[in-house]
Design a protein around this motif. Structure first.
Motif, short mmCIF file in Angstrom:
data_model
loop_
_atom_site.label_atom_id
_atom_site.label_comp_id
_atom_site.label_asym_id
_atom_site.label_seq_id
_atom_site.Cartn_x
_atom_site.Cartn_y
_atom_site.Cartn_z
N SER A 188 32.74 44.23 41.90
CA SER A 188 32.16 45.44 42.50
C SER A 188 33.12 46.62 42.49
O SER A 188 32.76 47.72 42.91
N ILE A 189 34.36 46.39 42.04
CA ILE A 189 35.34 47.47 41.98
C ILE A 189 35.41 48.00 40.56
O ILE A 189 35.60 47.24 39.61
N SER B 174 37.84 39.70 47.39
CA SER B 174 36.42 39.39 47.26
C SER B 174 35.71 40.42 46.41
O SER B 174 34.86 40.08 45.57
N LYS B 175 36.04 41.69 46.59
CA LYS B 175 35.42 42.74 45.80
C LYS B 175 35.79 42.62 44.33
O LYS B 175 34.96 42.81 43.44
N LYS C 178 39.55 42.89 49.64
CA LYS C 178 39.87 43.43 48.30
C LYS C 178 39.72 42.35 47.24
O LYS C 178 39.14 42.60 46.17
#
Length: 333
Positions: A179-180, A173-174, A171
């Motif tokens: 990317s979220i 890293s995203k 989470k």
């Protein structure tokens, strides 16, 4: 072009020589052919010297570029004189400064990545080693049944810990990678708080902790209910774990023209002053952190809140409890 100092000097030199030649030819008409020849030689010499000077400047700039491409960003090629070569020097300096900043940023990211991998390896090493030992013990046929159940339960607990750690790291890293896509939907703060409290009600009941939620029912903000709930769960979990039996947790909700806020206050043992600046850093474990803590929950919570135009501050004193102050701003000024 004529604003360039070197071009102006070239034109002045050629104009001066030509004017001198015309004056001499006017007063010495018999020597006019020789004067024209000398004039031609002088003009050619001036042009060659000017061209050679410019090629030398270009070679110098080319040397700068080669050194920059080799990773030498300590160059200072600024030149305040006018002219296209000086402008080019300044542009090269700007690019050099930009590349230097990017190189420094990449080096910092590389260092952070190395440290993160080291921290992750350390966090995984302990439970994995423990499971390997317990798995070896489980293979012994003479192992008592109660011990077999104990080891099996411990392995299950360690696997859950590893699963939570990997999930949280993914989470994070995203979020770091952008990317979220956080939703921008109306969220009622009381509904958000009650959703976040659900998985913690049993631990609070076991520790006989009292809970109070105050605030307006229609207070809200624009954001992502699920992700924000995960952030609140991590902070509330921290309060529950560090508040003793019989303690209390109070949550105040409010909204004004600038922001919506959630204030979580507990009556726990508090956070030591020296730990306060670092509690939102990844893998940081304070003096009062439990053995099972990996120091990532609060870091994830802060990331989620900041990614939604919010902020989170913490105030605490040893023995006087901890207060988390969360704000969701309605617009960035």
């Amino acid at each position: 072009m004529f604003r360039n100092r070197e071009i102006q000097l070239l034109i002045l030199a050629m104009a001066g020589v030509s004017t001198l030649a015309v004056v001499l030819a006017f007063f010495l008409p018999s020597a006019a052919p020789a004067i024209v020849l000398i004039l031609a030689v002088l003009l050619i010499t001036i042009t060659l010297l000017f061209t050679s000077w410019r090629y030398q400047k270009i070679r110098t700039l080319s040397g700068y570029l080669k050194r920059i491409s080799g990773g030498d960003y300590t160059l200072d090629v600024r030149d305040n004189a006018e002219g296209e070569l000086s402008i080019l020097k300044n542009d090269i300096y700007k690019v050099t400064a930009m590349l230097s900043e990017q190189s420094s940023g990449l080096q910092q990211e590389k260092t952070m990545l190395t440290e993160a991998i080291s921290d992750i390896s350390h966090q995984l090493k302990t439970p994995v080693t423990s499971m390997v030992i317990m798995a070896d013990l489980l293979s012994e046929p003479e192992l008592a049944e109660d011990k077999r159940k104990e080891f099996t339960n411990n392995i299950s607990v360690q696997l859950e810990r590893i699963e939570w750690l990997v999930s949280s790291l993914l989470k994070l890293s995203k979020i770091d990678a952008g990317s979220i896509q956080f939703k921008q939907q109306p969220v009622l703060l009381k509904e958000l708080v009650h959703k976040s409290l659900e998985p913690l009600l049993i631990p609070m009941e076991i520790k006989q902790q009292s809970l109070t939620v105050n605030g307006e029912d229609d207070a809200g903000y624009l954001g992502d209910m699920n992700w924000t709930s995960e952030a609140l769960i991590n902070m509330l979990k921290n309060c529950v774990e560090h508040t003793p039996e019989g303690g209390s947790i109070t949550i105040n909700i409010a909204e004004n023209a600038l922001f919506s806020e959630i204030i979580i206050q507990d009556t726990g043992r508090g956070i030591p002053k020296e730990d306060l600046p670092y509690i939102f850093q990844r893998f940081y474990k304070g003096k009062h952190a439990g053995e099972e803590s990996v120091g990532i929950g609060l870091a994830l919570a802060e990331k989620i809140i900041k990614s939604q135009q919010g902020s989170v501050d913490v105030r605490s004193e040893a023995g006087s409890g901890t207060t988390f102050h969360i704000k969701f701003y309605k617009q960035i000024v």
